[in-house]
Motif scaffolding. Structure first.
Motif, PDB file in Angstrom:
ATOM      1  N   VAL A 111     -39.976  98.169  64.883  1.00 13.99           N
ATOM      2  CA  VAL A 111     -38.923  98.398  65.805  1.00 13.99           C
ATOM      3  C   VAL A 111     -38.571  97.122  66.707  1.00 13.99           C
ATOM      4  N   ILE A 112     -39.800  96.358  66.887  1.00 15.26           N
ATOM      5  CA  ILE A 112     -39.395  95.194  67.446  1.00 15.26           C
ATOM      6  C   ILE A 112     -38.611  94.039  66.933  1.00 15.26           C
ATOM      7  N   VAL A 113     -38.909  93.995  65.388  1.00 12.09           N
ATOM      8  CA  VAL A 113     -38.276  93.088  64.799  1.00 12.09           C
ATOM      9  C   VAL A 113     -36.756  93.532  64.557  1.00 12.09           C
ATOM     10  N   ALA A 114     -36.580  95.068  64.370  1.00 10.85           N
ATOM     11  CA  ALA A 114     -35.253  95.274  64.335  1.00 10.85           C
ATOM     12  C   ALA A 114     -34.517  95.167  65.628  1.00 10.85           C
ATOM     13  N   LEU A 115     -35.121  95.319  66.812  1.00 10.94           N
ATOM     14  CA  LEU A 115     -34.457  94.994  68.063  1.00 10.94           C
ATOM     15  C   LEU A 115     -34.053  93.517  68.108  1.00 10.94           C
ATOM     16  N   TYR A 116     -34.764  92.490  67.900  1.00  8.39           N
ATOM     17  CA  TYR A 116     -34.524  91.258  67.693  1.00  8.39           C
ATOM     18  C   TYR A 116     -33.521  90.821  66.666  1.00  8.39           C
ATOM     19  N   SER A 117     -33.447  91.659  65.641  1.00  5.94           N
ATOM     20  CA  SER A 117     -32.551  91.343  64.631  1.00  5.94           C
ATOM     21  C   SER A 117     -30.936  92.085  65.278  1.00  5.94           C
ATOM     22  N   VAL A 118     -30.873  92.898  65.836  1.00  6.34           N
ATOM     23  CA  VAL A 118     -29.655  93.582  66.798  1.00  6.34           C
ATOM     24  C   VAL A 118     -29.246  92.321  67.467  1.00  6.34           C
ATOM     25  N   GLY A 119     -30.174  91.746  68.248  1.00  7.44           N
ATOM     26  CA  GLY A 119     -29.802  90.912  69.154  1.00  7.44           C
ATOM     27  C   GLY A 119     -28.920  89.290  68.611  1.00  7.44           C
ATOM     28  N   ARG A 120     -29.753  89.156  67.214  1.00 12.20           N
ATOM     29  CA  ARG A 120     -29.602  87.814  66.706  1.00 12.20           C
ATOM     30  C   ARG A 120     -28.418  87.844  65.999  1.00 12.20           C
ATOM     31  N   HIS A 121     -27.947  89.086  65.228  1.00 15.72           N
ATOM     32  CA  HIS A 121     -27.185  89.220  64.143  1.00 15.72           C
ATOM     33  C   HIS A 121     -25.999  90.378  64.482  1.00 15.72           C
ATOM     34  N   ALA A 122     -26.197  91.383  65.276  1.00 17.12           N
ATOM     35  CA  ALA A 122     -25.090  92.221  65.599  1.00 17.12           C
ATOM     36  C   ALA A 122     -23.852  91.404  66.509  1.00 17.12           C
ATOM     37  N   ASP A 123     -22.628  91.830  66.061  1.00 16.96           N
ATOM     38  CA  ASP A 123     -21.591  91.543  66.845  1.00 16.96           C
ATOM     39  C   ASP A 123     -21.272  91.904  68.088  1.00 16.96           C
ATOM     40  N   ASP A 124     -21.507  93.266  68.010  1.00 18.05           N
ATOM     41  CA  ASP A 124     -21.430  94.116  69.203  1.00 18.05           C
ATOM     42  C   ASP A 124     -22.367  93.921  70.158  1.00 18.05           C
ATOM     43  N   PHE A 125     -22.151  93.550  71.362  1.00 17.30           N
ATOM     44  CA  PHE A 125     -23.160  93.318  72.404  1.00 17.30           C
ATOM     45  C   PHE A 125     -23.585  94.681  73.151  1.00 17.30           C
ATOM     46  N   ARG A 126     -22.897  95.765  72.825  1.00 18.49           N
ATOM     47  CA  ARG A 126     -23.152  97.014  73.567  1.00 18.49           C
ATOM     48  C   ARG A 126     -24.396  97.858  72.906  1.00 18.49           C
ATOM     49  N   TRP A 127     -24.680  97.328  71.631  1.00 16.49           N
ATOM     50  CA  TRP A 127     -25.745  98.129  70.726  1.00 16.49           C
ATOM     51  C   TRP A 127     -27.066  97.486  71.274  1.00 16.49           C
ATOM     52  N   GLY A 128     -27.153  96.269  71.988  1.00 17.51           N
ATOM     53  CA  GLY A 128     -28.536  96.028  72.268  1.00 17.51           C
ATOM     54  C   GLY A 128     -29.058  96.724  73.683  1.00 17.51           C
ATOM     55  N   PRO A 129     -28.494  97.034  74.687  1.00 17.56           N
ATOM     56  CA  PRO A 129     -28.931  98.087  75.643  1.00 17.56           C
ATOM     57  C   PRO A 129     -29.239  99.441  75.028  1.00 17.56           C
TER      58      PRO A 129
END
Length: 417
Positions: A111-129
């Motif tokens: 889950v930690i690596v997946a969260l890092y990947s969302v911040g690093r590679h996801a285009d939509d900022f809203r998915w992070g929070p």
């Protein structure tokens, strides 16, 4: 939190500048992601919390088949973390949820690596929070079911937040670096266009003047020829007409090369014969300049003018970047069918800045413009810091040969100045 031991990925190297360290996740992204997914799958499957917050080996036979399938799904999804980061996070959280509160709740690292990947590679900022909130809720439920201290639960949620924040910061930094490279490329194109316009004006001054003289001389020869055979008159008339046509074509081509006509005069252009006057001017500005070598045979007008302009711009750069008091040497070497210009400085003037600071930001006009002149003559130019300090510029100009048309390809060498 001991059951969600973080496994952080080395930050990707920003950009691909020569000499900068590039880790395996930048050099071999697919292979590195496969290794990371496999390592985390093995860790979640074969490691569990032991006495005294230690990790102990767990036999594969002790893992129920449904749990093993959840571990496999989470590990396999992690391989797609660059392309589908949000989906990977959803799979990791869904696989983690049924194991919360048990000894099999070891998917926290995934889950930690997946969260890092969302911040690093996801285009939509809203998915992070959203992802951070879901992960924090899962950590809280797991901690309460396992009767963990609140301090450990809060710290685990904080680690989840930091993982996403780190990935997001690296994404923003990479975006800024990409925009900077685009600005540098656009600035270089603008400089090349501007320098070609200056070159067009100077070529007009040199070549058009000579063609005009040819036209005048041919007309005068036709008028005052001592002998007056009909063939000679026709030949002189043909020379005159050809000269006029060549002049018209030259002006037309230079008009295409120079989009905006400039209304300044068509006075004589400088050459290497004017180098002593240039050296005297920069010496008055405080530069310690010496000139060695020379040119034996007369140079073509285009080479003579470009050589003077390159020396002029190089000395201006030394004065601007290193300041008064800098020791500078200009070396001229005529080598058969070519001319080599070398300008060296020690970079120890009164206003000298650090070499790294002097060359940061967008590429300077000087290096790009000088390289454009050299390439258009069929030569080349190299520039960069000297090993012992200071700066070196070397230009090679062929004395014979045709001009090179079009914009030169390839990246400039050396540091921008």
């Amino acid at each position: 939190m001991n059951r969600t031991a973080p496994h952080t990925e080395p930050p990707p190297a920003g950009g691909s500048a020569p000499g900068r360290f590039r880790g395996p996740f930048t050099r071999w992204p697919r292979s590195a992601d496969a290794v990371l997914a496999t390592a985390l799958f093995l860790a979640t499957t074969f490691l569990e919390e032991g006495p005294g917050d230690s990790l102990v080996f767990r036999p594969l036979t002790d893992v129920p088949l449904p749990v093993l399938l959840l571990f496999t799904a989470a590990g396999a999804a992690l391989y797609r973390r660059r392309h589908r980061p949000v989906a990977v996070l959803c799979v990791a959280l869904a696989a983690w949820a049924p194991t919360l509160g048990s000894s099999y709740a070891t998917l926290g690292g995934v889950v930690i690596v997946a969260l890092y990947s969302v911040g690093r590679h996801a285009d939509d900022f809203r998915w992070g929070p959203v992802g951070i909130g879901a992960a924090a809720a899962a950590v809280t439920v797991d901690g309460l079911l396992a009767s963990l201290p609140w301090g450990e639960i809060v710290f685990s949620a904080f680690v989840m937040d930091v993982a996403w924040y780190l990935g997001r910061r690296l994404r923003l930094r990479a975006g800024r670096a990409a925009r900077l490279r685009q600005e540098q490329a656009a600035e270089a194109r603008r400089i090349v266009t501007e320098e070609r316009a200056h070159i067009a004006r100077e070529l007009h001054d040199v070549v058009a003047h000579r063609v005009s003289m040819m036209t005048v001389q041919a007309g005068a020869a036709r008028m005052v020829a001592a002998e007056d055979p009909r063939g000679a008159l026709e030949a002189m008339a043909a020379v005159e007409e050809a000269g006029r046509q060549a002049l018209d074509e030259l002006r037309h081509l230079l008009g295409v090369l120079r989009p905006e006509a400039e209304g300044d005069g068509l006075g004589p252009q400088p050459g290497l014969a004017d180098l002593p006057r240039l050296v005297a001017e920069v010496r008055e500005a405080g530069l310690d300049v010496t000139v060695t070598g020379g040119v034996g045979a007369p140079l073509p007008a285009r080479v003579d003018l470009s050589a003077y302009r390159i020396v002029q711009e190089a000395l201006t750069n030394v004065l601007k970047h290193s300041g008064p008091g800098t020791r500078t040497e200009v070396r001229l070497r005529g080598e058969g069918d070519g001319l080599t210009i070398e300008v060296l400085d020690d970079g120890r003037g009164a206003a000298v800045r650090s070499m790294s600071g002097a060359h940061e930001g967008l590429p300077g006009h000087g290096i790009v413009g000088m390289r454009e002149r050299a390439v258009l003559l069929g030569g080349g130019l190299d520039a960069g810091p000297r090993p012992g300090g200071g700066f070196r510029l070397t230009a090679r100009l062929p004395v014979t040969g045709e001009h090179v048309t079009g914009t030169p390809k390839g990246e400039p060498k050396g540091e921008p100045r």
